[in-house]
Write a protein that holds these residues in place. Structure first.
Motif, PDB file in Angstrom:
ATOM      1  N   PRO A  94       4.325   1.726  -4.087  1.00  0.00           N
ATOM      2  CA  PRO A  94       4.075   2.861  -5.002  1.00  0.00           C
ATOM      3  C   PRO A  94       5.187   3.897  -4.974  1.00  0.00           C
ATOM      4  CG  PRO A  94       2.081   2.296  -3.795  1.00  0.00           C
ATOM      5  CD  PRO A  94       3.191   1.513  -3.174  1.00  0.00           C
TER       6      PRO A  94
ATOM      7  N   GLN B 182       0.808  -1.222   0.000  1.00  0.00           N
ATOM      8  CA  GLN B 182       0.000   0.000   0.000  1.00  0.00           C
ATOM      9  C   GLN B 182       0.840   1.270   0.000  1.00  0.00           C
ATOM     10  OE1 GLN B 182      -2.401  -0.714   3.487  1.00  0.00           O
ATOM     11  NE2 GLN B 182      -4.086  -1.560   2.290  1.00  0.00           N
TER      12      GLN B 182
ATOM     13  N   GLN C 196      -3.446  -6.186  -5.973  1.00  0.00           N
ATOM     14  CA  GLN C 196      -4.847  -6.587  -5.874  1.00  0.00           C
ATOM     15  C   GLN C 196      -4.970  -7.995  -5.311  1.00  0.00           C
ATOM     16  OE1 GLN C 196      -7.319  -4.579  -6.447  1.00  0.00           O
ATOM     17  NE2 GLN C 196      -8.939  -6.069  -6.007  1.00  0.00           N
TER      18      GLN C 196
ATOM     19  N   GLN D  68       3.884  -1.360 -14.054  1.00  0.00           N
ATOM     20  CA  GLN D  68       2.684  -0.882 -13.375  1.00  0.00           C
ATOM     21  C   GLN D  68       1.572  -1.914 -13.416  1.00  0.00           C
ATOM     22  OE1 GLN D  68       1.874   2.808 -15.409  1.00  0.00           O
ATOM     23  NE2 GLN D  68       3.160   4.012 -14.018  1.00  0.00           N
ATOM     24  N   ARG D  69       1.420  -2.590 -14.547  1.00  0.00           N
ATOM     25  CA  ARG D  69       0.380  -3.615 -14.646  1.00  0.00           C
ATOM     26  C   ARG D  69       0.661  -4.788 -13.711  1.00  0.00           C
ATOM     27  NH1 ARG D  69       0.692  -4.191 -19.564  1.00  0.00           N
ATOM     28  NH2 ARG D  69       1.900  -6.129 -19.744  1.00  0.00           N
TER      29      ARG D  69
ATOM     30  N   ALA E 234       0.115  -3.705 -10.065  1.00  0.00           N
ATOM     31  CA  ALA E 234      -1.309  -3.567  -9.758  1.00  0.00           C
ATOM     32  C   ALA E 234      -1.961  -4.934  -9.561  1.00  0.00           C
ATOM     33  CB  ALA E 234      -2.002  -2.810 -10.880  1.00  0.00           C
ATOM     34  N   GLU E 235      -1.618  -5.900 -10.409  1.00  0.00           N
ATOM     35  CA  GLU E 235      -2.183  -7.238 -10.262  1.00  0.00           C
ATOM     36  C   GLU E 235      -1.716  -7.909  -8.965  1.00  0.00           C
ATOM     37  OE1 GLU E 235      -1.071  -9.354 -13.726  1.00  0.00           O
ATOM     38  OE2 GLU E 235      -2.380  -8.232 -15.101  1.00  0.00           O
TER      39      GLU E 235
END
Length: 235
Positions: free
Chosen positions: A105, A101, A147, A139-140, A143-144
């Protein structure tokens, strides 16, 4: 060809003890191969009890009764298991969420800034289009992964019942394997031939090598853990 196979079999399997050893190894391998998942708590308990037997034997050599030594070692094992489940796992989970979290980033942003500066310094090696493609892929993937970590919970684990059964059976099996070790070994010896010189030799040699391996790993864990702790403490 038949003569070669006959000479090979007579050379290595003329002794019936070699045949017994081969049968035992094949039987153990087949049991693990076909029933490994079902017998996972039993196999794990056997390994843990085998490793803890050294502590029990050490306490017995100092004059302590076996049952008391088994209870003390088993209490130590239960304490470590409870600390792992109650303290370490929630701590690792919180640190993982904090990494996904907050820290990830920030690291991704710094990495993207560094990547976008590369075409300015090395235009003949990398272009801005390549940098944009790399950044998009990273980034993809991030993000996966994020998640997947955030949506993971105990309610989404399909094998929760198996995990709970494992955690209940494992301590019980470890205790009885330690407490009734001699009776279990005597029962297993009934299925082996009385003349088993090769089997005894292989077992004693394997026992010594496993003990050396465990001691070496314990020293390695202690050294690496101490050095890592000091390094992180200084940082």
């Amino acid at each position: 060809m038949l003569r070669i196979l006959k000479n090979w079999s007579e050379r290595y399997f003329s002794d019936e003890e070699a045949v017994y050893l081969l049968v035992v190894l094949l039987a153990a391998g087949l049991v693990i191969l076909f029933f490994g998942g079902m017998l996972a708590p039993v196999l794990a308990a056997i390994v843990i009890a085998y490793l803890m037997q050294g502590l029990v034997a050490g306490l017995e050599r100092r004059g302590m009764r076996r049952l008391l030594a088994v209870n003390l070692v088993f209490t130590l094992f239960l304490g470590l298991l409870v600390v792992t489940l109650v303290v370490l796992l929630p701590m690792v989970w919180r640190q993982t969420l904090l990494l996904v979290q907050d820290q990830l980033p920030h690291l991704l942003k710094n990495g993207e800034t560094w990547l976008r500066q590369l075409p300015e310094h090395y235009p003949e090696v990398i272009s801005m289009e390549q940098v944009n493609s790399i950044v998009a892929v990273i980034q993809r993937q991030v993000a996966e992964a994020g998640q997947g970590v955030l949506t993971l919970s105990l309610s989404s684990i399909p094998n929760l019942v198996e995990v709970m059964v494992f955690l209940v059976l494992l301590p019980l099996l470890v205790f009885f394997f330690l407490k009734d070790r001699e009776a279990i070994i005597a029962w297993m010896m009934r299925f082996l031939p009385r003349r088993r010189r090769i089997l005894d030799h292989v077992w004693h040699e394997m026992d010594d090598q496993i003990a050396n391996y465990v001691r070496g790993k314990a020293i390695e864990i202690l050294l690496v853990g101490s050095v890592t702790f000091i390094a992180f403490l200084l940082l």
